[in-house]
Write an enzyme that holds these catalytic residues in place. Structure first.
Site, PDB file in Angstrom:
ATOM      1  N   LEU A  30     -27.081  22.962  72.806  1.00 48.05           N
ATOM      2  CA  LEU A  30     -28.460  22.483  72.800  1.00 48.05           C
ATOM      3  C   LEU A  30     -29.440  23.640  72.977  1.00 48.05           C
ATOM      4  CD1 LEU A  30     -30.581  20.201  72.865  1.00 48.05           C
ATOM      5  CD2 LEU A  30     -30.125  19.948  75.321  1.00 48.05           C
ATOM      6  N   PRO A  42     -32.382  30.683  72.348  1.00 55.73           N
ATOM      7  CA  PRO A  42     -33.063  31.797  73.015  1.00 55.73           C
ATOM      8  C   PRO A  42     -34.506  31.498  73.388  1.00 55.73           C
ATOM      9  CG  PRO A  42     -31.739  32.623  71.196  1.00 55.73           C
ATOM     10  CD  PRO A  42     -31.692  31.122  71.107  1.00 55.73           C
ATOM     11  N   TRP A  72     -26.663  30.534  75.712  1.00 59.96           N
ATOM     12  CA  TRP A  72     -26.141  30.073  77.009  1.00 59.96           C
ATOM     13  C   TRP A  72     -25.055  29.019  76.817  1.00 59.96           C
ATOM     14  CZ3 TRP A  72     -27.815  33.770  79.773  1.00 59.96           C
ATOM     15  CH2 TRP A  72     -29.110  34.266  79.608  1.00 59.96           C
ATOM     16  N   ILE A  73     -24.184  29.238  75.855  1.00 60.66           N
ATOM     17  CA  ILE A  73     -23.162  28.243  75.525  1.00 60.66           C
ATOM     18  C   ILE A  73     -21.888  28.526  76.310  1.00 60.66           C
ATOM     19  CG2 ILE A  73     -21.844  27.144  73.688  1.00 60.66           C
ATOM     20  CD1 ILE A  73     -24.947  26.784  73.596  1.00 60.66           C
ATOM     21  N   GLY A  94     -20.054  37.064 108.582  1.00 57.85           N
ATOM     22  CA  GLY A  94     -20.682  38.349 108.876  1.00 57.85           C
ATOM     23  C   GLY A  94     -20.400  39.382 107.804  1.00 57.85           C
ATOM     24  N   GLU A 105     -27.845  22.877  82.858  1.00 58.84           N
ATOM     25  CA  GLU A 105     -28.083  21.458  82.540  1.00 58.84           C
ATOM     26  C   GLU A 105     -29.374  20.930  83.165  1.00 58.84           C
ATOM     27  OE1 GLU A 105     -24.754  18.792  82.424  1.00 58.84           O
ATOM     28  OE2 GLU A 105     -23.386  20.437  81.987  1.00 58.84           O
TER      29      GLU A 105
END
Length: 390
Positions: A133, A136, A164-165, A346, A370
């Site tokens: 979907l 860029p 971003w797949i 820590g 998503e």
């Protein structure tokens, strides 16, 4: 220290079959996934063999119909499976969620003929899916996507770039949203594209701060031909199909987030019971006990919220608002709990010798994927007071 303490989460499961399923998933997670997580993530290795194992075990199609190879499981159960997998390794839990997201369009909007042709292999045939979907220049504003789908005879020709797949470059099938008509949401259609289609190529995977074993890449469509019988739903219905998938997918992200948070809490509790300072376990200091108590309470609240939303979905009732709430709360919880877990350990928490630094890095992406958590707040606000005036 191991990646996960041995005490299992007490699950809310509706049937004996579901309890057996969770036992199977825990066994796979503890034997086949968790022991290798730190090494595999550090090396950036994609666990394709794990996904084949999950497919053979019937775990890649759990929320879908057994008529086409699914598991007939309610979302209430499926999400708890995701939580168990994500607690062992987020790359795997999130990968199963993305695969389910990629299968959603065909399973819910495809014709019976399309479903019979493709779903058995998608749900139980060892295949792995990707959901295409974002682009860029269109992330949160998904309706502004530019990838074009042009009709040529009985085919559609897809041209453009998706970004971003998850599983980009390794997926066997893609659910792709592309512009088949005019501007805006009504000009978008959905297509089922083979992962080896001519003209389809993947850019090198993104270099990420976490989830290094899960490839995230741009996909380039250079005149990719897709037969019209691979168009899902009606022309122009694609954006509605995408939103329906995202409502369900957000619950998957919520469950994965609670899995990550639970793993961090388990590590923090284990360390606090072993580490000694001032001649006492650090778990005996009230300040640290209160911190652990808050972490555990936030996790239980997040788990209850995603399960409540899942039960609405299983009952066929509206759940979009609750899905946005669950995604928002559970991913914010994962971020806070993992940060607190690093504090409990820590200086050791800041090193790669212990799992909490990796979990903290992984938690961050869950607030983004998503639909960012800012988008979730917008969705919730619209349900409460209506659309924004422009």
């Amino acid at each position: 220290m191991s990646d996960r303490a041995p005490q299992p989460v007490e699950r809310q499961l509706p049937t004996d079959e579901a309890r057996d399923l969770i036992s199977l998933v825990r066994d796979i997670a503890q034997r086949e996934i968790a022991p290798h997580t730190a090494e595999e993530e550090e090396a950036g290795r994609f666990p394709r063999e794990v996904f084949r194992l999950l497919s053979e075990a019937g775990l890649l199609g759990l929320p879908y119909s057994s008529e086409f190879g699914g598991g007939d499981q309610p979302y209430e159960v499926y999400l708890q499976v995701l939580e168990e997998l994500a607690a062992a390794r987020l790359t795997v839990g999130l990968g199963v969620s993305v695969h389910s997201l990629a299968s959603h369009a065909l399973a819910n909007f495809g014709t019976k003929e399309q479903q019979a042709t493709h779903l058995p292999a998608m749900l139980g045939g060892g295949l792995l899916g990707a959901y295409c979907l974002s682009e860029p220049t269109s992330g949160s504003d998904a309706a502004a996507l530019r990838t074009k789908a042009v009709r040529e005879g009985e085919d559609w020709v897809l041209t453009g770039t998706k970004a971003w797949i998850t599983h980009g470059g390794v997926a066997d099938f893609l659910t792709v949203l592309a512009r088949s008509g005019g501007e805006g949401a009504r000009g978008i259609s959905a297509y089922l594209v083979p992962g080896d289609a001519a003209g389809l190529s993947a850019a090198p995977p993104e270099k990420k701060m976490g989830m290094k074993g899960s490839p995230t890449a741009q996909l380039h469509f250079d005149g990719v031909r897709v037969a019209d019988d691979r168009r899902i739903g009606e022309e122009g219905q694609g954006f509605a199909i995408a939103l329906a998938a995202l409502d369900a997918g957000r619950l998957g992200i919520a469950a994965c987030a609670i899995g990550v948070a639970q793993a961090a809490l388990d590590a923090a509790v284990s360390y606090a019971g072993e580490r000694r300072q001032f001649s006492r376990r650090i778990a005996d200091f009230q300040g640290l006990r209160f911190l652990l108590a808050d972490m555990a309470t936030q996790i239980e609240a997040g788990r209850a919220l995603y399960l409540a939303a899942a039960r609405l979905r299983d009952a066929g009732r509206p759940f979009a608002k609750q899905a946005a709430m669950a995604k928002l709360m559970c991913t914010d919880t994962a971020m806070k709990v993992t940060v607190d877990a690093v504090q409990v350990l820590g200086g050791y928490g800041y090193t790669a010798d212990f799992p909490v630094e990796r979990l903290m890095r992984e938690a961050k992406v869950l607030q983004i994927v998503e639909g960012t958590n800012q988008i979730q707040r917008m969705v919730i606000g619209r349900h409460l007071v209506g659309p924004e005036e422009r």
